[in-house]
Write a protein that holds these residues in place. Structure first.
Motif, mmCIF file in Angstrom:
data_model
loop_
_atom_site.group_PDB
_atom_site.id
_atom_site.type_symbol
_atom_site.label_atom_id
_atom_site.label_comp_id
_atom_site.label_asym_id
_atom_site.label_seq_id
_atom_site.Cartn_x
_atom_site.Cartn_y
_atom_site.Cartn_z
ATOM 1 N N ARG A 138 -0.748 6.625 -3.694
ATOM 2 C CA ARG A 138 -0.494 5.467 -2.852
ATOM 3 C C ARG A 138 -1.650 4.476 -2.950
ATOM 4 N NH1 ARG A 138 -1.257 5.741 1.896
ATOM 5 N NH2 ARG A 138 0.069 4.089 2.730
ATOM 6 N N LEU A 139 -1.328 3.199 -3.080
ATOM 7 C CA LEU A 139 -2.371 2.189 -3.202
ATOM 8 C C LEU A 139 -3.223 2.101 -1.940
ATOM 9 C CD1 LEU A 139 -0.401 -0.616 -5.070
ATOM 10 C CD2 LEU A 139 -2.177 0.885 -5.994
ATOM 11 N N GLY A 140 -2.643 2.499 -0.815
ATOM 12 C CA GLY A 140 -3.430 2.514 0.412
ATOM 13 C C GLY A 140 -4.500 3.580 0.431
ATOM 14 N N ASP A 141 -4.453 4.507 -0.534
ATOM 15 C CA ASP A 141 -5.405 5.625 -0.560
ATOM 16 C C ASP A 141 -6.415 5.522 -1.699
ATOM 17 O OD1 ASP A 141 -4.037 6.736 1.601
ATOM 18 O OD2 ASP A 141 -2.672 7.852 0.274
ATOM 19 N N VAL A 142 -6.458 4.384 -2.391
ATOM 20 C CA VAL A 142 -7.396 4.248 -3.513
ATOM 21 C C VAL A 142 -8.505 3.271 -3.145
ATOM 22 C CG1 VAL A 142 -5.578 4.771 -5.175
ATOM 23 C CG2 VAL A 142 -6.105 2.385 -4.650
ATOM 24 N N GLU A 162 0.792 -1.222 0.000
ATOM 25 C CA GLU A 162 0.000 0.000 0.000
ATOM 26 C C GLU A 162 0.830 1.280 0.000
ATOM 27 O OE1 GLU A 162 -3.139 -0.137 2.859
ATOM 28 O OE2 GLU A 162 -4.207 -1.659 1.697
ATOM 29 N N ASP A 163 2.124 1.190 0.289
ATOM 30 C CA ASP A 163 2.958 2.392 0.236
ATOM 31 C C ASP A 163 3.444 2.689 -1.179
ATOM 32 O OD1 ASP A 163 2.748 3.046 2.892
ATOM 33 O OD2 ASP A 163 4.491 1.849 3.489
ATOM 34 N N MET A 164 3.233 1.742 -2.097
ATOM 35 C CA MET A 164 3.622 1.942 -3.492
ATOM 36 C C MET A 164 2.488 2.582 -4.276
ATOM 37 S SD MET A 164 5.651 -1.506 -4.638
ATOM 38 C CE MET A 164 7.324 -1.857 -4.070
ATOM 39 N N THR A 165 2.835 3.200 -5.400
ATOM 40 C CA THR A 165 1.823 3.640 -6.354
ATOM 41 C C THR A 165 1.541 2.501 -7.327
ATOM 42 O OG1 THR A 165 3.416 4.457 -7.983
ATOM 43 C CG2 THR A 165 2.765 5.972 -6.209
ATOM 44 N N ALA A 166 0.508 2.669 -8.128
ATOM 45 C CA ALA A 166 0.177 1.628 -9.104
ATOM 46 C C ALA A 166 1.351 1.385 -10.050
ATOM 47 C CB ALA A 166 -1.071 2.020 -9.889
ATOM 48 N N ARG A 167 1.944 2.464 -10.544
ATOM 49 C CA ARG A 167 3.048 2.313 -11.493
ATOM 50 C C ARG A 167 4.259 1.635 -10.836
ATOM 51 N NH1 ARG A 167 1.484 7.615 -13.799
ATOM 52 N NH2 ARG A 167 0.918 7.289 -15.993
ATOM 53 N N SER A 168 4.646 2.106 -9.653
ATOM 54 C CA SER A 168 5.832 1.524 -9.016
ATOM 55 C C SER A 168 5.594 0.071 -8.623
ATOM 56 C CB SER A 168 6.235 2.358 -7.796
ATOM 57 O OG SER A 168 5.225 2.340 -6.800
ATOM 58 N N LYS A 202 -11.314 0.084 -3.392
ATOM 59 C CA LYS A 202 -11.152 -1.357 -3.565
ATOM 60 C C LYS A 202 -11.217 -1.737 -5.036
ATOM 61 C CE LYS A 202 -12.782 -5.857 -1.983
ATOM 62 N NZ LYS A 202 -13.667 -6.595 -1.040
ATOM 63 N N GLY A 203 -12.089 -1.069 -5.791
ATOM 64 C CA GLY A 203 -12.185 -1.354 -7.215
ATOM 65 C C GLY A 203 -10.890 -1.046 -7.941
ATOM 66 N N MET A 204 -10.255 0.066 -7.597
ATOM 67 C CA MET A 204 -8.986 0.413 -8.226
ATOM 68 C C MET A 204 -7.898 -0.578 -7.826
ATOM 69 S SD MET A 204 -8.804 4.579 -8.217
ATOM 70 C CE MET A 204 -7.203 4.503 -9.001
ATOM 71 N N LYS A 205 -7.913 -1.007 -6.564
ATOM 72 C CA LYS A 205 -6.931 -2.000 -6.135
ATOM 73 C C LYS A 205 -7.085 -3.300 -6.915
ATOM 74 C CE LYS A 205 -6.371 -0.325 -1.385
ATOM 75 N NZ LYS A 205 -6.630 -0.595 0.053
ATOM 76 N N ARG A 206 -8.343 -3.687 -7.146
ATOM 77 C CA ARG A 206 -8.559 -4.927 -7.890
ATOM 78 C C ARG A 206 -8.071 -4.776 -9.327
ATOM 79 N NH1 ARG A 206 -8.298 -9.807 -6.023
ATOM 80 N NH2 ARG A 206 -9.746 -11.291 -6.934
ATOM 81 N N LYS A 207 -8.269 -3.618 -9.912
ATOM 82 C CA LYS A 207 -7.763 -3.378 -11.259
ATOM 83 C C LYS A 207 -6.244 -3.450 -11.301
ATOM 84 C CE LYS A 207 -11.569 -0.543 -13.092
ATOM 85 N NZ LYS A 207 -11.926 0.777 -13.665
#
Length: 322
Positions: free
Chosen positions: A126-130, A85-91, A132-137
């Motif tokens: 940050r993935l921790g800030d998006v 969750e501390d990473m971004t989607a790209r990283s 659930k749907g975005m996390k699943r994507k």
């Protein structure tokens, strides 16, 4: 593309999967469904190379599923897929591309293409800030960074809102249309019925039904006809200013037509109703199947009495690349 022959998985004296056999063709969406504890997750993890079979063979593109090269040539999306969750989607996606030794330029192109196709916003948040749907994507995009030919998706739309769910299902269809082979599992059988080319239904570690949805419906379901007439006939019931008779064959429909004509009336509507996959599922897997899943004494070395408090399937194994 995938061949499963006599797959059997035993934990102590508990048989999680008992002699499953099926094959999956290239470009096919193949559903594996069943109630909790039916053995479907064990089956999917064996196909992903995360679990060793007790007996039988599992091959992906002609190679054993557990071979390291085979595991790197497929994408696996477990039902529970926590992200860093501390990473971004790209990283996050670049990190996994590095694990698969994907060249940086190729990885960047694949990542951006996947994120574009999935319409994923906030790629540097940050993935921790998006949501659930975005996390699943992002998890789905992760399964694609190595450009696998085979995708194993366990509950890909788990916990998502209807709009995101429909988008994910459409994306799975697009992947198959692009030539990917997809193994698909979901508790929502409408999703399975709408997306899968063929299905196996598991219960108590065994496959109890298989085929296309239409083939399964023909073998295990039923078709009924509601015949609406202007006059009452035998076994009809009032329905407003009409009368309705429910029958189970076209011959019976013709008998209702003849009876209505003899009474001075006519048939004004015929409605066909077929069993849904959910109704068939409840029929073939809703009750415990005959027989026991315990191993016969002496059948497997190291037999033991299973503690009833133990789960019917093993704990979640770590993901292939994590």
């Amino acid at each position: 593309m995938i061949t499963v022959d006599g797959l059997r998985k035993v934990y102590g004296d508990f048989v999680a999967v008992h002699g499953s056999t099926f094959d999956v063709e290239p470009g096919e969406i193949f559903g594996v469904v069943g109630p909790n504890g039916a053995g479907k997750t064990t089956t999917l993890k064996t196909l992903a190379g995360l679990i060793e079979p007790t007996a039988g063979t599992v091959r992906v593109a002609g190679e054993p599923a557990g071979d390291p090269e085979t595991r790197t040539a497929l994408g696996f999306l477990p039902e529970e897929s926590p992200l860093y969750e501390d990473m971004t989607a790209r990283s996050y996606l670049r990190f996994f591309a590095d694990l698969y030794d994907v060249p940086r330029e190729t990885a960047n192109q694949r990542i951006e293409t996947a994120l574009d196709d999935l319409e994923l916003e906030h790629r540097d948040r940050r993935l921790g800030d998006v949501s659930k749907g975005m996390k699943r994507k992002v998890a789905i995009a992760r399964s694609l960074v190595n450009d696998p030919d085979v995708l194993i998706y366990d509950e890909p739309a788990s916990g998502l809102d209807p709009l995101t769910t429909n988008y994910v299902l459409e994306y799975v269809r697009d992947l198959a249309d692009a030539g990917k082979t997809v193994l698909f599992s979901a508790h929502n059988l409408y999703h399975v019925e709408s997306v899968c080319d063929r299905v196996v239904i598991m219960n108590e570690g065994e496959i109890v039904a298989r085929g296309t949805v239409e083939e399964i419906r023909a073998e295990h379901g039923e078709t009924t006809y509601r015949v609406f007439t202007t006059v009452p006939v035998e076994r009809s019931e009032p329905d407003g200013d009409r009368h309705v008779t429910t029958v189970d064959s076209m011959d019976a429909v013709e008998e209702v037509r003849e009876a209505a004509a003899a009474a001075g009336g006519e048939v004004i509507d015929i409605r066909t109703r077929e069993s849904t996959l959910e109704e068939i599922f409840l029929d073939v897997a809703g009750q415990p199947m005959p027989g026991s899943r315990r191993v016969a004494p002496g059948a497997v070395e190291g037999d033991r009495e299973r503690d009833p408090s133990e789960p019917s399937e093993p704990p979640e194994a770590p993901e292939a690349a994590e």
